[in-house]
Design a protein around this motif. Structure first.
Motif, short mmCIF file in Angstrom:
data_model
loop_
_atom_site.label_atom_id
_atom_site.label_comp_id
_atom_site.label_asym_id
_atom_site.label_seq_id
_atom_site.Cartn_x
_atom_site.Cartn_y
_atom_site.Cartn_z
N ARG A 1 -5.00 1.47 -10.96
CA ARG A 1 -5.25 1.11 -12.37
C ARG A 1 -5.52 2.34 -13.22
O ARG A 1 -5.04 2.45 -14.35
N VAL B 1 0.13 -5.27 -4.62
CA VAL B 1 -1.07 -5.08 -3.80
C VAL B 1 -2.17 -6.06 -4.22
O VAL B 1 -2.85 -6.63 -3.38
N GLU B 2 -2.32 -6.27 -5.52
CA GLU B 2 -3.43 -7.10 -6.01
C GLU B 2 -3.18 -8.60 -5.86
O GLU B 2 -4.12 -9.35 -5.60
N GLU B 3 -1.94 -9.06 -5.99
CA GLU B 3 -1.67 -10.50 -5.90
C GLU B 3 -2.03 -11.08 -4.54
O GLU B 3 -2.72 -12.10 -4.48
N LEU C 1 1.19 -2.04 -8.14
CA LEU C 1 -0.18 -2.54 -8.19
C LEU C 1 -0.19 -4.06 -8.12
O LEU C 1 -1.03 -4.64 -7.41
N ALA C 2 0.73 -4.70 -8.80
CA ALA C 2 0.81 -6.17 -8.75
C ALA C 2 1.09 -6.63 -7.33
O ALA C 2 0.50 -7.62 -6.86
N ASP D 1 -10.04 3.65 -2.39
CA ASP D 1 -10.18 2.78 -3.57
C ASP D 1 -8.80 2.63 -4.18
O ASP D 1 -8.52 3.11 -5.27
N ARG E 1 0.80 -1.22 0.00
CA ARG E 1 0.00 0.00 0.00
C ARG E 1 0.84 1.28 0.00
O ARG E 1 0.57 2.18 -0.80
N ALA F 1 -4.22 -9.99 -2.42
CA ALA F 1 -5.68 -9.92 -2.31
C ALA F 1 -6.32 -11.04 -3.12
O ALA F 1 -7.30 -11.64 -2.68
N ALA F 2 -5.78 -11.34 -4.29
CA ALA F 2 -6.33 -12.41 -5.13
C ALA F 2 -6.13 -13.77 -4.46
O ALA F 2 -7.00 -14.64 -4.51
N ALA G 1 -6.71 0.03 -5.32
CA ALA G 1 -6.42 -0.69 -6.57
C ALA G 1 -7.05 0.02 -7.78
O ALA G 1 -6.37 0.20 -8.80
#
Length: 165
Positions: A113, A156-158, A153-154, A107, A39, A160-161, A109
């Motif tokens: 993007r 943070v998103e990985e 971003l990757a 917000d 973050r 979470a996925a 992510a």
């Protein structure tokens, strides 16, 4: 709080002001945050892109290049609905403002993007203003920003996925 003219007067805001003063200001705080994956790094990189939009967004050659770009092709889906219909001096600043609002609403992510899409747009405009004094570095800065945003971003998103599956 970063970039806000008058941040709220709360205990968290007060503590944040102390951290900013300790670091030396907004730019130094962003450089410090960028050292922490996840973050903090994504927020720093998104705000750095917003600063790039603010820095170049109202320059005549950049606005002209954006106007010509939008006449040749429709806005990319990732930017559709985020740029004003009329391409004027405030178009890119409005995009930066929307990204900052998304950060303010946590917000993260989606803000990342949208910032990455904005960096891509600036990178596309770069060659059109490469010979304009004061704008010649736009393309390189935008490309560097897009790469950094992609990495942050990757990160943070990985996780979470993985939690969602």
């Amino acid at each position: 709080m970063i970039g806000q003219p008058e941040p709220p007067c709360t205990p968290i805001a007060s503590a944040m002001r102390q951290v900013m003063q300790h670091c030396g200001g907004d730019a130094e705080l962003l450089a410090w945050l960028d050292k922490f994956p996840g973050r903090p790094q994504l927020i720093a990189r998104v705000l750095t892109l917003v600063a790039l939009l603010d820095r170049f967004g109202d320059r005549r050659p950049v606005v002209g290049a954006l106007r010509e770009h939008r006449m040749r092709a429709p806005d990319p889906p990732s930017l559709a609905g985020h740029l004003p219909d009329v391409t004027g001096d405030a178009a890119l600043a409005c995009l930066g403002g929307e990204i900052k609002m998304m950060l303010g609403e946590d917000d993260l992510a989606p803000a990342g993007r949208l910032a990455m899409a904005a960096a891509g747009l600036l990178a596309e405009l770069g060659p059109h203003v490469a010979r304009v004094p004061g704008a010649e570095e736009l393309g390189a800065l935008a490309e560097r920003s897009r790469t950094g945003l992609h990495e942050a971003l990757a990160a943070v998103e990985e996780p979470a996925a993985r939690r969602a599956s």
